[in-house]
Each structure stands twice: as structure tokens, then as C-alpha cells.
Scaffold this motif. Structure first.
Motif: not given
Length: 581
Positions: A196-202
Motif C-alpha cells: 500500500m505504501e509503495e503504491n502511495g496508498c495510506k
């Protein structure tokens, strides 16, 4: 062909002559004005259908947006089949769906568990040159997870990410995290949290709560607390769900002080426990025999104006039953009825189990017979509990009659029901009937576990039929069942009882090779067998081995050694060896 052209062609086809058009024009104008001024808010499926059909017959036809708004409101009312039906009517008169219409259809098919139809709608997107958005993909992924088709959900997620047409958001990730937790793949769920973090999703509170709850249910408490700390460090405030999962987790491993600290931590943050949190505490306290403390928690709930529910009272009642305090258990049961709580099948099963354990079968039967009056249908657990009570009381005919009644009522027995019957038959010297039942179960492809076979093997050993016990034991692997420590211990005891101590020790040595190491019970069993067969020096060697493996002599072994010492049958050094350990 665009929508306007389709509509104009459709209109022309329906109006054969100019005078007819002139006569109807005021009517169309009036209807269109009426529809334009009428708010598209519907409160039931009848209103929606009426408005929808008015729109279908108005000219010019309203845009697809207006139709989609009605479909959207029907979805909110959970009339999924009606949405699909109305959408078909739109298609019949040539109203092309837009991205929102198709997304609504996907949602409806998912709610109806028609995942094949959902995927066909996804195909329609591409056929019409439309690009599904993140909501469409998230809905599909959630649909697959709800249908327990997690691998399909994961494949769709991968395709979505690979295509790169739309970016997954928290509502895409969370269902998949839930899915991985459902199938016990905690590592995949945690990896997804990192992605999620890698995809810019918090990640949000739901993302963390789902995994924390899963870890706690598997008693991986340290990992759950690590995730809890990570969540807080990322600025995500824990909620009542987080704390309830953690409290349940620490209670399941008996860490009461930690549960109290979590409860205090909740209160300090202004998060007040609800009925679920309190019920978790009550249930765990009762299972540990701490019924007085559990009752205090229930009183605390009432003081805080949190009404205990059926689950809470069932746990309290079960706690009293476990302690044999049936008068108190019955008081809780009667209190539930007097306060208007829905006494359920589990409530009755708990009380029946308590009475059976206390050998008060008449009272257990009375509750069983009262269930239909309370509009409750006894389930497999209820029947199994009462059958067990009857078997343990030696009332096998009554147990068999109840079993037949159970089948007649359409309640299917489970492996526990069969285990209870087999145990009753074996303990009441009806081995031939037990063997016959076992063969019948095997013929009917009932999925049997090692517990069932252990009961019969033990019954055969106790009845002195060691050859039959050995044959059944040796045939386990061909049945696809692996013997456990209990199986080996039963066989070793039977062999020792018949003086076959060499074979007993051979079996002890085989255990390690089969990946089933002997435990303290196994060692104590064979040591007693050796001592009873006057093999003192052999027994001393095995005692030494047992101590080296971290096990100790149990009360039965110590009692036997003391008895043999009093008769000068064994070496006094044997007792000293055990004391020194």
C-alpha cells in the motif's frame, strides 16, 4: 452511433405521420416538463419502477444519467435484482450504459453472488470502449472475497495493477487483506500492507484492525502488538475494534494484567468499551473459572448503561456450568427470559451440558423438551450433548433412541456425535456394536479423525483384544489417518498390560521416526508397565531418559513406586532418583 442519434431514430420510427406528431407534441412536452421538475428521490421499489417507466415513455428520452440515478437509489434500498431488470429494459430501447451504470451492475451482481455475471459486465466496459475505474475493480475484488474466492480476487488485483489504467486505493486493498486473513495467509496480508505504501496508498484503521484481529485469533500476540505500535507511529488512532481484538488476544493466553492495562488505556483515550468488548472479558474470565470476576464485569456494564446481551449471559451461564453451580446457571437462564432476552439454541445447549455433567439428566431432558415451546430447534450440538450425557450415565438405549430422533428431525450428526456414541459403546462393553458403527461410518465416507479411532483402539485394549487393537492401529495409514501421541500411548499401555514390553518399547522408539515424539504421559505409561512387569532396571533407564527430556513422574507413577518400595520389590534408589529430579 451516439445516444442522440439512436433516440432520434427511435422517435421517428414511432411517429408515422405529421398530424400525429402535432397532436402528441403538447403531451410529450408536458410529460418531459413534469419529469424535469419531479425530484428523482425514491423511497421504495414501486416508486422507482413507476418513475423509471414514466421516463422510458417520455420524449425526448432523459439522459442515461437520470436513469442511472434511479438505479443507484435502488441499490441503496438493496433491490439488486430490480436494478438488473430495469437495466435490461434500458438496453431494449437503446439507452447505452455509461461507466456509472456498469459499475452499479457489477455491484448488484456481486451482492447476488453472481461473480460470472460481474465479470461479463467488466467485458462490456471494454466492448463499449469504457475504462473501468478503481471503484469497479474494488467492488469486484470485494465480491470475490465475500464468496471466499480469494485467489480470483488476488489475480484480478494483479491484472489491475499490471494494466496501470487505475491506481488501487484503500478500498481496493482492504478487501484483499481481509481475504488473505480469512484463508489464514497472514504473511500475504502483511506484505499487502507494505505494498500500500509503495503504491502511495495510506493504510487506514480498517487495514490494521483486520490483520491485528487475525493475529490475535491465532494467538500471535507479539506480532499483533508490533502492528499496533506501527499503526500508532503512523498517526492512526486505535478504535474500539482494535482494543477489543487485543483484549481478546491477551485473554486467550491468560494475560489478565495486560488485558486490564489495555482496558485502562482505552478509557484514558476516551474510548469506552461496548457490549462486545465486555462480552469478550466475561467469556474469557468464565472459561478460566473466574465467574465471580465475570459477574463483577456484568455489573460494571449495567452501571455504565451498557445492556448485556445474549452472548454475555450465555458466557456467564457457561461459567457457572463449568463450576458445577447449576442453581446459579439456571438463575441466569431465567433472568434472560424475564428481561426479554432472546434465549437461543446455544443458551439451552449450555444448560443441558451443565446438567449432564452434573448427572442431572432429568433436568437436562426437561430443557430439551421445553425448546419447541420457546420456538427453538435443537441443533447437532444440543443432540450430541444430551447423547453424551446419556451414554456416560450408561443409558445406551435412550442415547440410541435420541440419535434416531436426531436423524428423523433432519439434524446431521458430526464427527463429535459419532465419537460420543463410540465412547459410550466402548465404555459399556458393547465393542461389537462399536466396531459395526465404525465400519458403517467408513462405508458412508464419514470424515473420521484420529480421536474416533483412538476411542475404539482403547476400547479394544481394555477389553483384552490386543490383536484387534494392533490390526486397527496398523491399518490407520491406509485410511489416511496418522496416529498421534495419544494413539501410541494407548497401544503402549495395552501391550504392557499383556506383558508385551519389548513390543511396547519398540513402539516408543518408532514414535520419533514418525514425527510424533513421546510426551510425559507416554513415558509414565511405559515406566509403570515395566515396573508392573518387574523390569525395575529397565524402568530406571527410561526414567533417566524421561528426566533428561524434561518430563517428570506423575502421581500414578510415584504412587506405584512407593507401593512397590513398601513391598521391597524395587530399588530404593529409584525413589531418590525421582526426588532429585
Amino acid at each position: 452511433m451516439n445516444v442522440k442519434m439512436m433516440l432520434s431514430r427511435s422517435s421517428t420510427g414511432m411517429l408515422p405521420s405529421l398530424p400525429l406528431v402535432n397532436n402528441f407534441m403538447p403531451l410529450f412536452h408536458s410529460r418531459q416538463t413534469h419529469l424535469r421538475n419531479r425530484p428523482n428521490i425514491v423511497s421504495n421499489v414501486e416508486d422507482a419502477s413507476m418513475l423509471f417507466h414514466e421516463m422510458l415513455h417520455s420524449r425526448p428520452l432523459p439522459s442515461v444519467v437520470r436513469f442511472t440515478q434511479i438505479l443507484g437509489q435502488l441499490v441503496k434500498l438493496k433491490h439488486y435484482s430490480a436494478v438488473i431488470s430495469l437495466n435490461r429494459q434500458m438496453g431494449l430501447i437503446g439507452i447505452a450504459p455509461d461507466i456509472y451504470t456498469l459499475s452499479i451492475l457489477v455491484n448488484c451482481y456481486c451482492h447476488l453472488n453472481q461473480m460470472g455475471c460481474s465479470l461479463s459486465v467488466l467485458g462490456t466496459f471494454f466492448k463499449l470502449g469504457l475504462q473501468p475505474n478503481v471503484i469497479t475493480f474494488s467492488t469486484l475484488i470485494n465480491g470475490f472475497v465475500l464468496k471466499n474466492q480469494v485467489p480470483e480476487a488476488a489475480r484480478l488485483f494483479s491484472k489491475m495493477v499490471k494494466a496501470g489504467h487505475c491506481k488501487p486505493d484503500v478500498f481496493t486493498f482492504n478487501p484483499l487483506i481481509k481475504g488473505f486473513c480469512m484463508i489464514g495467509n497472514k504473511s500475504a496480508a502483511i506484505r499487502l500492507l507494505g505494498k500500500m505504501e509503495e503504491n502511495g496508498c495510506k493504510p487506514n484503521i480498517v487495514s490494521y484492525n483486520t490483520i491485528i484481529d487475525c493475529l490475535c485469533k491465532d494467538t500471535l500476540i507479539d506480532e499483533a502488538f508490533n502492528l499496533f505500535s506501527e499503526m500508532i507511529s503512523r498517526g492512526i488512532t486505535p478504535d474500539i475494534v482494535t482494543y477489543t481484538s487485543l483484549i481478546q488476544g491477551v485473554c486467550s493466553i491468560g494475560h489478565w494484567k495486560q488485558a486490564t492495562r489495555l482496558l485502562n488505556d482505552m478509557l484514558s483515550k476516551g474510548i469506552f468499551p461496548d457490549v462486545v468488548t465486555f462480552s469478550v472479558l466475561v467469556d474469557t474470565l468464565c472459561k478460566e473459572g473466574m465467574v465471580v470476576e465475570a459477574k463483577t464485569v456484568v455489573q460494571m456494564m449495567i452501571q455504565r448503561h451498557i445492556e448485556p446481551d445474549t452472548v454475555t449471559y450465555n458466557s456467564l451461564m457457561d461459567g457457572y456450568c463449568l463450576r458445577g453451580e447449576m442453581h446459579e446457571a439456571r438463575r441466569v437462564f431465567d433472568l434472560m427470559i424475564s428481561r426479554g432476552f432472546m434465549v437461543n439454541v446455544r443458551s439451552c445447549s449450555i444448560l443441558i451440558n451443565g446438567y449432564c455433567k452434573g448427572k442431572k439428566l432429568d433436568k437436562a431432558y426437561k430443557i430439551f423438551k421445553e425448546m419447541p415451546r420457546m420456538e427453538l430447534v435443537p441443533d447437532t450440538v444440543t443432540y450430541t450433548t444430551l447423547i453424551d450425557g446419556l451414554c456416560k450415565a450408561g443409558r445406551l438405549q435412550a442415547a440410541e433412541k435420541l440419535f434416531s430422533e436426531m436423524l428423523g428431525c433432519g439434524q446431521l450428526p458430526n464427527v463429535q456425535t459419532y465419537a460420543v456414541l463410540l465412547d459410550g459403546l466402548c465404555n459399556n462393553q458393547q465393542l461389537s456394536t462399536a466396531i459395526e458403527l465404525l465400519k458403517e461410518m467408513e462405508a458412508n465416507k464419514v470424515e473420521l479423525n484420529i480421536v474416533v479411532y483412538n476411542l475404539v483402539i482403547e476400547g479394544l485394549c481394555k477389553a483384552g483384544k490386543i490383536e484387534s487393537a494392533r490390526d486397527l492401529f496398523c491399518g490407520l495409514s491406509s485410511k489416511g489417518v496418522q496416529p498421534d501421541v495419544r494413539t501410541y500411548t494407548i497401544m503402549i499401555q495395552g501391550l504392557c498390560h499383556h506383558g508385551l514390553i519389548i513390543e511396547a518399547e519398540k513402539l516408543l522408539r518408532e514414535m520419533g521416526g514418525e514425527g510424533c515424539s513421546p510426551d510425559g504421559c507416554t513415558y509414565n505409561t511405559i515406566i509403570r508397565g515395566l515396573l508392573n512387569n518387574s523390569e525395575t532396571s529397565w524402568a530406571m533407564k527410561l526414567i533417566q531418559e524421561m528426566l533428561e527430556r524434561g518430563f517428570s513422574a506423575d502421581a500414578s507413577t510415584m504412587e506405584l513406586i512407593v507401593d512397590l518400595l513398601s513391598k521391597d520389590i524395587v530399588d530404593p534408589a529409584l525413589l531418590q532418583l525421582l526426588k532429585d529430579s
